[in-house]
Design an enzyme around this catalytic site. Structure first.
Site, PDB file in Angstrom:
ATOM      1  CG  ASP A  67      -0.259  -0.271   2.532  1.00  0.00           C
ATOM      2  OD1 ASP A  67       0.986  -0.249   2.573  1.00  0.00           O
ATOM      3  OD2 ASP A  67      -0.963  -0.504   3.533  1.00  0.00           O
ATOM      4  CG  ASN A 136      -8.372  -0.056  12.059  1.00  0.00           C
ATOM      5  OD1 ASN A 136      -7.495  -0.839  11.701  1.00  0.00           O
ATOM      6  ND2 ASN A 136      -8.769   0.954  11.309  1.00  0.00           N
ATOM      7  CG  HIS A 138      -5.803  -1.321   8.924  1.00  0.00           C
ATOM      8  ND1 HIS A 138      -5.649   0.044   8.909  1.00  0.00           N
ATOM      9  CD2 HIS A 138      -4.595  -1.802   9.318  1.00  0.00           C
ATOM     10  CE1 HIS A 138      -4.418   0.356   9.253  1.00  0.00           C
ATOM     11  NE2 HIS A 138      -3.758  -0.735   9.515  1.00  0.00           N
ATOM     12  CD  GLU A 143      -8.300   1.918   7.398  1.00  0.00           C
ATOM     13  OE1 GLU A 143      -8.391   1.122   8.357  1.00  0.00           O
ATOM     14  OE2 GLU A 143      -7.414   2.785   7.356  1.00  0.00           O
TER      15      GLU A 143
HETATM   16  P1  PGA Z   1       2.587  -1.737  12.211  1.00  0.00           P
HETATM   17  O1  PGA Z   1       1.351  -1.424  11.297  1.00  0.00           O
HETATM   18  O2  PGA Z   1       3.271  -2.925  11.640  1.00  0.00           O
HETATM   19  O3  PGA Z   1       3.449  -0.497  12.125  1.00  0.00           O
HETATM   20  O4  PGA Z   1       2.060  -1.998  13.583  1.00  0.00           O
HETATM   21  C1  PGA Z   1       0.513  -2.467  10.914  1.00  0.00           C
HETATM   22  C2  PGA Z   1      -0.691  -1.927  10.196  1.00  0.00           C
HETATM   23  O5  PGA Z   1      -1.220  -0.877  10.562  1.00  0.00           O
HETATM   24  O6  PGA Z   1      -1.138  -2.585   9.260  1.00  0.00           O
END
Ligand code: PGA
Length: 241
Positions: A67, A136, A138, A143
């Site tokens: 992404d 959350n 995701h 989302e």
């Molecule tokens: P993080 O992010 O690996 O920095 O915890 C994961 C995400 O938000 O998909």
């Protein structure tokens, strides 16, 4: 879905790196999707070590980034591209011709969606897809509320992601949208891996693995993917029986 729980972040990272190495031994020109963010950094560290000691060869692999933030240029250290360049692509000398990454500065983000879809189709699909999980639930920028069948798309970020995103940037950077591979891409990957570590992810991991799969928690799609590997450390596992 197969759940694997490791003692700590280091052994988890070694476990995920071993899946990559197995994959490229079987198929040296594997198509690999990698997430940026903090979770996979230990995996990249392992892979850098394995590559420099000649135990892993990524030179024939093709890479796609999971992404990117819309409106953030690739040279901003908080961009998904910059994180992966620093941790993985540059240290491993991956040629840019072997990498597809969304251009968050394209004034027509839908074009990026089409480019990604053709890039994947031309290569016969994704072999390994490594993703993390947001607080959350995701995956990438899929989302809450995103359909499990949704492919690559332009996403409006949830309030939680907008806030959490600031941890990646040196200075306050407004991000409200992104371009992301979809849950459908994750379902179709030959080896889909959801990786999570640390106590902060314990509650969401517990929900995602124990509640009925529901788009409120996008990562709960893993329960519907027989080949999915959920690889976590003990720190985020205690609520799982
Ligand atoms: P993080 O992010 O690996 O920095 O915890 C994961 C995400 O938000 O998909």
């Amino acid at each position: 879905m197969k759940l694997q729980i490791y003692d700590d972040y280091r052994s988890l990272s070694e476990g995920v790196a071993a899946v990559f190495v197995d994959q490229i031994q079987q198929k040296p020109d594997s198509v690999i999707c990698v997430a940026s963010g903090h979770t996979p950094r230990g995996v990249f560290e392992q892979l850098r070590g394995l590559a420099s000691s000649g135990k892993a060869d990524f030179s024939k692999c093709q890479f796609i980034g999971l992404d990117e933030w819309i409106g953030v240029p690739a040279d901003n250290p908080g961009s998904c591209r910059a994180m992966l360049d620093n941790d993985f692509f540059l240290p491993l000398d991956i040629p840019t011709s072997n990498i597809f990454f969304f251009d968050g500065m394209d004034e027509n983000p839908d074009r990026q969606v089409k480019l990604a879809n053709s890039w994947i189709a031309d290569r016969g699909g994704i072999d390994v897809m490594l993703v993390g999980i947001g607080l959350n639930g995701h995956i990438g920028m899929n989302e809450p509320g995103t359909s499990f069948g949704r492919g690559t798309h332009v996403a409006t970020l949830s309030a939680s992601t907008v806030t959490t995103a600031q941890k990646y940037f040196n200075t306050h950077t407004e991000v409200t949208k992104g371009i992301t591979l979809g849950l459908a891409d994750f379902r179709k990957a030959k080896v889909p891996i959801l990786m999570a570590s640390g106590a902060a992810k314990r509650d969401i991991i517990s929900i995602v693995l124990t509640q009925e799969p529901d788009t409120t928690w996008p990562a709960s799609v893993v329960q519907q993917i027989p080949d999915a590997r959920v690889m976590i450390d003990k720190a985020c596992a205690p609520n799982i029986k």
